[in-house]
Design an enzyme around this catalytic site. Structure first.
Site, PDB file in Angstrom:
ATOM      1  N   HIS B 258       0.840  -1.206   0.000  1.00 12.03           N
ATOM      2  CA  HIS B 258       0.000   0.000   0.000  1.00 12.03           C
ATOM      3  C   HIS B 258       0.881   1.263   0.000  1.00 12.03           C
ATOM      4  O   HIS B 258       0.706   2.154  -0.842  1.00 12.03           O
ATOM      5  CB  HIS B 258      -0.908  -0.035   1.241  1.00 12.03           C
ATOM      6  CG  HIS B 258      -1.814   1.151   1.370  1.00 12.03           C
ATOM      7  ND1 HIS B 258      -3.135   1.126   0.981  1.00 12.03           N
ATOM      8  CD2 HIS B 258      -1.603   2.383   1.859  1.00 12.03           C
ATOM      9  CE1 HIS B 258      -3.688   2.303   1.212  1.00 12.03           C
ATOM     10  NE2 HIS B 258      -2.784   3.081   1.761  1.00 12.03           N
ATOM     11  N   GLU B 259       1.820   1.326   0.919  1.00  6.54           N
ATOM     12  CA  GLU B 259       2.669   2.520   1.012  1.00  6.54           C
ATOM     13  C   GLU B 259       3.576   2.652  -0.213  1.00  6.54           C
ATOM     14  O   GLU B 259       3.923   3.765  -0.615  1.00  6.54           O
ATOM     15  CB  GLU B 259       3.487   2.508   2.306  1.00  6.54           C
ATOM     16  CG  GLU B 259       2.661   2.437   3.598  1.00  6.54           C
ATOM     17  CD  GLU B 259       1.563   3.486   3.716  1.00  6.54           C
ATOM     18  OE1 GLU B 259       1.669   4.543   3.063  1.00  6.54           O
ATOM     19  OE2 GLU B 259       0.570   3.225   4.436  1.00  6.54           O
ATOM     20  N   HIS B 262       1.701   4.628  -2.754  1.00  5.27           N
ATOM     21  CA  HIS B 262       1.860   6.068  -2.490  1.00  5.27           C
ATOM     22  C   HIS B 262       3.261   6.540  -2.895  1.00  5.27           C
ATOM     23  O   HIS B 262       3.430   7.602  -3.487  1.00  5.27           O
ATOM     24  CB  HIS B 262       1.682   6.343  -0.987  1.00  5.27           C
ATOM     25  CG  HIS B 262       0.258   6.271  -0.499  1.00  5.27           C
ATOM     26  ND1 HIS B 262      -0.749   7.033  -1.048  1.00  5.27           N
ATOM     27  CD2 HIS B 262      -0.310   5.562   0.513  1.00  5.27           C
ATOM     28  CE1 HIS B 262      -1.896   6.788  -0.397  1.00  5.27           C
ATOM     29  NE2 HIS B 262      -1.656   5.892   0.551  1.00  5.27           N
ATOM     30  N   GLU B 288      -4.663   7.958  -2.842  1.00  2.00           N
ATOM     31  CA  GLU B 288      -5.181   6.681  -2.347  1.00  2.00           C
ATOM     32  C   GLU B 288      -5.428   5.702  -3.495  1.00  2.00           C
ATOM     33  O   GLU B 288      -5.298   4.485  -3.321  1.00  2.00           O
ATOM     34  CB  GLU B 288      -6.472   6.927  -1.543  1.00  2.00           C
ATOM     35  CG  GLU B 288      -6.975   5.730  -0.777  1.00  2.00           C
ATOM     36  CD  GLU B 288      -6.138   5.361   0.452  1.00  2.00           C
ATOM     37  OE1 GLU B 288      -5.153   6.068   0.765  1.00  2.00           O
ATOM     38  OE2 GLU B 288      -6.471   4.344   1.093  1.00  2.00           O
TER      39      GLU B 288
END
Lengths: 493, 493
Positions: B258-259, B262, B288
């Site tokens: 997830h990170e 980003h 997001e």
């Protein structure tokens, strides 16, 4: 403004909070930042510096100071106002365009210095350094009070109240006795062999243990690795760094002890007023006295060698050093080298004397950059009895001048003089000091420093603070007595 | 001013440089700061925020903007001016006293929220939250343009151009199909057992390997541990964090994926203009979408399970999971829980819907804080078919409202909708995408994202950017189609 002092101090506290942010950014850059982050970090650091400068130069500060000019205030408030007044004057006297030119020259100076170290040719550094000297002379003209020399004005940035005409002649009186002592010692080293290996993780573990034993508080600090060891921060966030040389366990350990000296001063600052100017450190010289006292008068004492000997053996094995006395000798090896940062206690101040004289002449106009390398080499041969083999081992070794930090070097020697004076006073107050050190009971020493130095922070001018703590005015006597007795004894002379 | 644009953009770049400094300070606080540094750090962070705010509100910015009002500028310059104008308006519309009150309420709100979570009593949080709601309504009144509702004005802080009257009804259309799908799935989980142990260092090593495979550049980044994973920074300094649950290897791994989503967006921002407003991210929803696409459409795909299976086995042993299909099932377990951050793809948006409706009503005045817990519990039971057992598993679970972050929650769902739309477009452009994922060739995916999303940074408003990248306007169709097909197939329905 009903209460000009409240407004002024709140403003100053916010400025101090930004200065602390700036220190964290610097620490991060040296220890954590990804390699490709450098360009953005330079922009962030410089934007933050500009914000801090603008706050210090804020015209509202002028108005508040005017309102307070005739007001009589109690102790910390009066000192805070005086310190804010000084910073405001410094921030407003130098024209913005000049300050910007110096910032650029500092960054370009660093690049040119690095390149010259690569090529080994001082000539490659001359244009950038000449430009920096010229800008710094101009800056000093703006900063100087009536009757202050240019060099005085710069020296005062690091050592408020110091005067070149008093400090440099005082330091000068070290030259002859240290040169004689040096000659006496270099040919008769006592045996003190250290045998490796000294694995990196063991070096760090032992250094950490020693820092904790000396009172460094890890709940307000941390220990990391960098190329050049340093200490940053104050109060509840004081970080130290060290480095590891796999063949020399003393570099890591004594870097940590040195930085722990700085760190104790910073951690023991008055926490309830930690953002106030009077709660900051008194001067670079006082700061250096704290690191040098711990490193040398405590850390290189016979009693300390006794205490650390079993820890050394436990860490590196029974064959690593023969006895506490051999370790003591190894901690105090006297050797004539070319590099200031590697110098022992006998040689160190001779390195500073060389630099202090040269930089004063550069700034006050008696010396030009073209002639600097020759001047360096001539003076070095006279003081150290050796010929500088190359510019990197000579005039190109320190970063300071490339950044425009003229007037900083004398504070290193001042720190050594203060450290010796403090150690004398401490020894008078703590008659069992050596026995306490030998058993690892450092609390009385740190308590003495806390009471006599740390707790006072920047409550008064550094020389006044140190005179009271030492119980005598600044002189070279305690240092010369300490260094002569210690090393002649160690060398059986 | 001969060149107002030059002056304006230089000013904005220095502000951006301070914002980057602020992010480094936050990262340091979460990963490195000694525990006793918290009070000083709060002061530093707040001083830096104030400096940033003052720069954005600087009257000179107003003057430069006025000079540029009728000037026609080329692409990045025009966009920079528009973005600076927006930030300037935001910074100047809210009175300083109110901004200060909100900053204080945010800090006190966090403390009250933490205390209420300790006691488990929502009532303990009511006074602080009521105060925060009241201040935030006032703030929204100042921020709102003509015709904007209060909630619109707040939503636009995170998602420029979004309108509550359009976005919330759109999200509302997710409620019924997701509730039905949820009911269909929860009773028929496919087998997908993971067997430990999952040692912390192995979890971190595997996560790091996956981040690198996905294109995360460690020369511009680093991976550290925190309580709550996050990504911070942009350009050459983009840092991600994760956490480790020793009994669940997926939490660490999927936090990192997830990170990394980003981080790729941030690392691929236009480096040559990295301090310009138009080189920053477009919105929270777009940000997001990048993390969710990598985490879900890529990272929880069958092809990804095939690729990571041998690495999983190599890391945790042959008994750790039976087959790629079992791993795929484990990555996609559907379970009705109470906690948003632990929710699967089917439940996640239902959690957001609950919060979005409640916070809009709080801000626009249809709901008061006293009635919030009941409203939460009633809606939760209706949507999830379960009774909230305690406030910590219910209305007290998220930190956002305690900090005054109203209008943020919808951007999570918007990110999910955008991610599904982007994945559809990507799949059209990359017909061999699954085969590429299965062999660990993620370059085509990242290249597509770079070209269609990352490289555009904040060159246009987020919905416009996403519409072009998705090749269709925003709707719930791609997400509903993706989630229904994927999970009904996985559950053999």
């Amino acid at each position: 403004m009903t209460n000009a002092y409240e407004a002024l101090i709140e403003h100053a506290k916010q400025t101090a909070a930004l200065e602390q942010a700036s220190q964290v950014l610097h620490w991060d850059q040296m220890t954590q930042m990804p390699e490709r982050g450098a360009a953005q970090r330079a922009a962030s650091a410089s934007a933050l510096e500009a914000a801090i400068h603008n706050r210090k130069a804020d015209p509202r500060v002028s108005e508040w100071l005017d309102l307070l000019a005739d007001r009589s205030l109690a102790a910390p408030a009066a000192r805070n106002v005086a310190l804010i007044r000084r910073e405001h004057a410094r921030a407003t006297r130098v024209p913005e365009a000049l300050a910007a030119a110096i910032a650029t020259a500092s960054s370009e100076g660093y690049t040119a210095w690095t390149a010259a170290r690569e090529s080994g040719a001082f000539a490659d550094f001359v244009p950038a350094l000449s430009h920096m000297v010229s800008l710094t002379r101009e800056q000093a003209d703006h900063l100087a009070d009536d009757g202050q020399s240019r060099y005085d004005a710069l020296l005062a940035l690091y050592e408020p109240g110091a005067k070149a005409d008093i400090l440099l002649p005082l330091l000068e009186t070290l030259r002859e006795p240290l040169s004689l002592l040096r000659e006496e010692l270099v040919d008769s080293p006592p045996p003190g062999q250290l045998t490796g290996p000294f694995p990196a993780e063991d070096q760090i573990a032992l250094s950490r243990e020693v820092a904790l034993a000396l009172g460094y508080d890890m709940t307000s600090g941390r220990l990391d690795l960098t190329v050049h060891p340093f200490c940053s921060g104050v109060g509840g966030d004081v970080r130290i760094t060290t480095r590891v040389q796999e063949d020399n366990p003393l570099d890591c350990l004594y870097s940590v002890i040195h930085e722990t000296g700085h760190a104790l001063y910073a951690q023991n600052a008055p926490l309830d007023r930690i953002m106030e100017p009077s709660a900051q450190y008194a001067s670079m010289g006082v700061h250096e006295s704290q690191s040098r006292l711990l490193e040398n008068q405590i850390g290189r004492s016979r009693a300390f060698a006794e205490w650390i000997f079993p820890r050394f053996i436990e860490t590196y094995g029974t064959g690593s050093v023969a006895s506490p006395e051999a370790l003591y000798a190894a901690l105090n090896r006297v050797e004539t080298g070319f590099i200031r940062t590697e110098a022992d206690e006998v040689h160190y101040n001779l390195h500073i004397l060389l630099r202090a004289g040269l930089e004063r002449d550069l700034i006050d106009g008696q010396l030009e950059v073209d002639a600097l390398e020759d001047a360096w080499n001539t003076q070095f041969a006279a003081d150290f009895g050796k010929t500088v083999p190359d510019a990197v081992s000579g005039v190109l070794q320190d970063v300071h001048w490339s950044q425009g930090a003229f007037g900083y070097f004398p504070t290193y020697s001042l720190g050594n003089l203060y450290a010796a004076g403090l150690a004398e006073a401490m020894r008078g107050a703590l008659p069992d000091m050596d026995a306490q050190i030998a058993t690892g009971d450092f609390a009385p020493i740190v308590d003495w420093l806390r009471q006599n130095v740390h707790a006072h922070a920047n409550a008064e001018d550094p020389e006044q603070l140190m005179t009271r703590a030492m119980g005598q005015p600044l002189s070279t006597a305690p240092f010369l007595s300490y260094v002569t007795t210690k090393f002649r004894d160690l060398h059986n002379l």
